[in-house]
Design a protein around this motif. Structure first.
Motif, PDB file in Angstrom:
ATOM      1  N   GLY A   1     -12.280  -4.764  10.474  1.00  0.00           N
ATOM      2  CA  GLY A   1     -11.757  -3.444   9.831  1.00  0.00           C
ATOM      3  C   GLY A   1     -12.570  -2.363   9.660  1.00  0.00           C
ATOM      4  N   THR A   2     -11.890  -0.884   9.695  1.00  0.00           N
ATOM      5  CA  THR A   2     -12.679  -0.108   9.225  1.00  0.00           C
ATOM      6  C   THR A   2     -12.869  -0.019   7.699  1.00  0.00           C
ATOM      7  OG1 THR A   2     -13.052   2.228   9.691  1.00  0.00           O
ATOM      8  CG2 THR A   2     -10.645   1.491   9.178  1.00  0.00           C
ATOM      9  N   TYR A   3     -13.448   1.219   7.287  1.00  0.00           N
ATOM     10  CA  TYR A   3     -13.728   1.244   5.711  1.00  0.00           C
ATOM     11  C   TYR A   3     -12.496   1.064   5.063  1.00  0.00           C
ATOM     12  CZ  TYR A   3     -12.783   6.020   6.997  1.00  0.00           C
ATOM     13  OH  TYR A   3     -11.911   7.195   7.373  1.00  0.00           O
ATOM     14  N   GLY A   4     -12.518   0.395   3.927  1.00  0.00           N
ATOM     15  CA  GLY A   4     -11.300   0.391   3.086  1.00  0.00           C
ATOM     16  C   GLY A   4     -10.230  -0.296   3.569  1.00  0.00           C
ATOM     17  N   THR A   5     -10.209  -1.089   4.414  1.00  0.00           N
ATOM     18  CA  THR A   5      -8.927  -1.782   4.960  1.00  0.00           C
ATOM     19  C   THR A   5      -8.920  -3.217   4.255  1.00  0.00           C
ATOM     20  OG1 THR A   5     -10.582  -2.485   7.022  1.00  0.00           O
ATOM     21  CG2 THR A   5      -8.709  -0.858   7.269  1.00  0.00           C
ATOM     22  N   GLY A   6      -9.933  -3.703   3.373  1.00  0.00           N
ATOM     23  CA  GLY A   6      -9.551  -4.691   2.796  1.00  0.00           C
ATOM     24  C   GLY A   6     -10.924  -5.940   3.078  1.00  0.00           C
TER      25      GLY A   6
ATOM     26  N   GLU B   1     -23.798  -5.246   1.259  1.00  0.00           N
ATOM     27  CA  GLU B   1     -23.337  -3.764   1.017  1.00  0.00           C
ATOM     28  C   GLU B   1     -23.271  -3.518  -0.743  1.00  0.00           C
ATOM     29  OE1 GLU B   1     -21.115  -1.397   3.840  1.00  0.00           O
ATOM     30  OE2 GLU B   1     -19.897  -2.780   2.758  1.00  0.00           O
ATOM     31  N   GLU B   2     -22.278  -4.197  -1.326  1.00  0.00           N
ATOM     32  CA  GLU B   2     -22.121  -4.006  -2.645  1.00  0.00           C
ATOM     33  C   GLU B   2     -22.800  -4.656  -3.383  1.00  0.00           C
ATOM     34  OE1 GLU B   2     -17.924  -3.455  -3.989  1.00  0.00           O
ATOM     35  OE2 GLU B   2     -17.104  -3.902  -1.922  1.00  0.00           O
ATOM     36  N   ARG B   3     -23.178  -4.384  -4.603  1.00  0.00           N
ATOM     37  CA  ARG B   3     -24.280  -4.981  -5.596  1.00  0.00           C
ATOM     38  C   ARG B   3     -23.381  -5.861  -6.307  1.00  0.00           C
ATOM     39  NH1 ARG B   3     -27.659  -0.468  -8.958  1.00  0.00           N
ATOM     40  NH2 ARG B   3     -28.310   0.676  -7.075  1.00  0.00           N
TER      41      ARG B   3
END
Ligand SMILES: Nc1ncnc2c1ncn2[C@@H]1O[C@H](COP(=O)(O)OP(=O)(O)OP(=O)(O)O)[C@@H](O)[C@H]1O
Ligand SMILES: [Mg+2]
Length: 226
Positions: A26-31, A56-58
């Motif tokens: 999915g693209t950014y922010g799709t979950g 990506e996320e810490r």
């Protein structure tokens, strides 16, 4: 292997097959991260051991996200391995995923492993042939492990139905596609999901709207977009 998301599990005829590989595209922010975390949490609630590799996320942010969902993660301290890899450190990231991850799966006995997102690992290889070969190798190695693997991937800028490098959807057994749909009057945006592929199992081919709520993901199985 249930996702802990009712509507999605139903679309997958109960969940992922054990020891299969699933790509969430999915693209950014799709979950993507939300589904990946839910898959991890469901395993933990079932008494399983889970490894979550975040490129990506810490760690602190993911922990905060989980706390916000009301999940008591301290209860799983001895069975949840949340690791952040810095994708800018090429050698470390590549060797961690290629050699240390299989060893970690074996030593911990983890039954669920998540790499979020795999597209950052793929992006470490500039040469397309190298990337393809490394991904084939990784998947081969993971197939020998006793675990179910969930990989998330961004979509390709040119194709909202395909992954960033067009590889994982071929390599994975199951592909779940997440995307935005804009209403006709362009006044609203919905998130929808579909199971594009599932080897060795019947699955739904419907496109279902879903919502990411503070403490759960709701798939509206009764709703129909088309
Ligand atoms: N606690 C929450 N409450 C309500 N909505 C949320 C919550 N957490 C996430 N969301 C929704 O989910 C979206 C982002 O989800 P997520 O981080 O899972 O997406 P992603 O596909 O992993 O994005 P990225 O490509 O940027 O990593 C947010 O834009 C927001 O709409
Ligand atoms: Mg994410």
């Amino acid at each position: 292997m249930s996702f802990g998301v009712e509507g999605l599990d139903a679309m997958l005829s109960g969940g992922l097959l054990e020891k299969s590989i699933c790509a969430i595209v999915g693209t950014y922010g799709t979950g993507k991260t939300s589904f990946a975390l839910q898959f991890a949490y469901e395993g933990l609630c079932r008494g399983e051991k889970v490894i979550y590799i975040s490129l990506e996320e810490r760690e602190e942010l993911l922990q905060a996200t989980m706390a916000q969902k009301g999940w008591d993660m301290e209860a799983f301290d001895d069975r949840f391995y949340l690791l952040r890899l810095d994708p800018t450190d090429f050698n470390l990231a590549v060797s961690s995923i290629k050699s240390e991850l299989p060893a970690l799966i074996e030593s911990t006995g983890a039954s669920r492993v998540i790499i979020d997102p795999i597209s950052l690992f793929e992006g470490l290889f500039e040469d397309e042939a190298d990337r393809r070969q490394e991904m084939f190798r990784l998947i081969e190695v993971m197939r020998d492990e006793d675990c179910t693997l969930v990989l998330t991937s961004e979509t390709s800028p040119a194709n909202q139905y395909g992954s960033r490098y067009g590889l994982v959807e071929y390599l994975a057994d199951t592909v779940v596609l997440l995307r935005y749909v804009r209403s006709r009057g362009l006044t609203e945006v919905y998130l929808v999901l579909e199971v594009v592929k599932m080897r060795r199992s019947p699955h739904s081919r419907e496109i279902k709207p879903f919502e990411i709520l503070q403490n759960e993901i709701m798939v509206y199985s009764e709703a129909s977009l088309f």
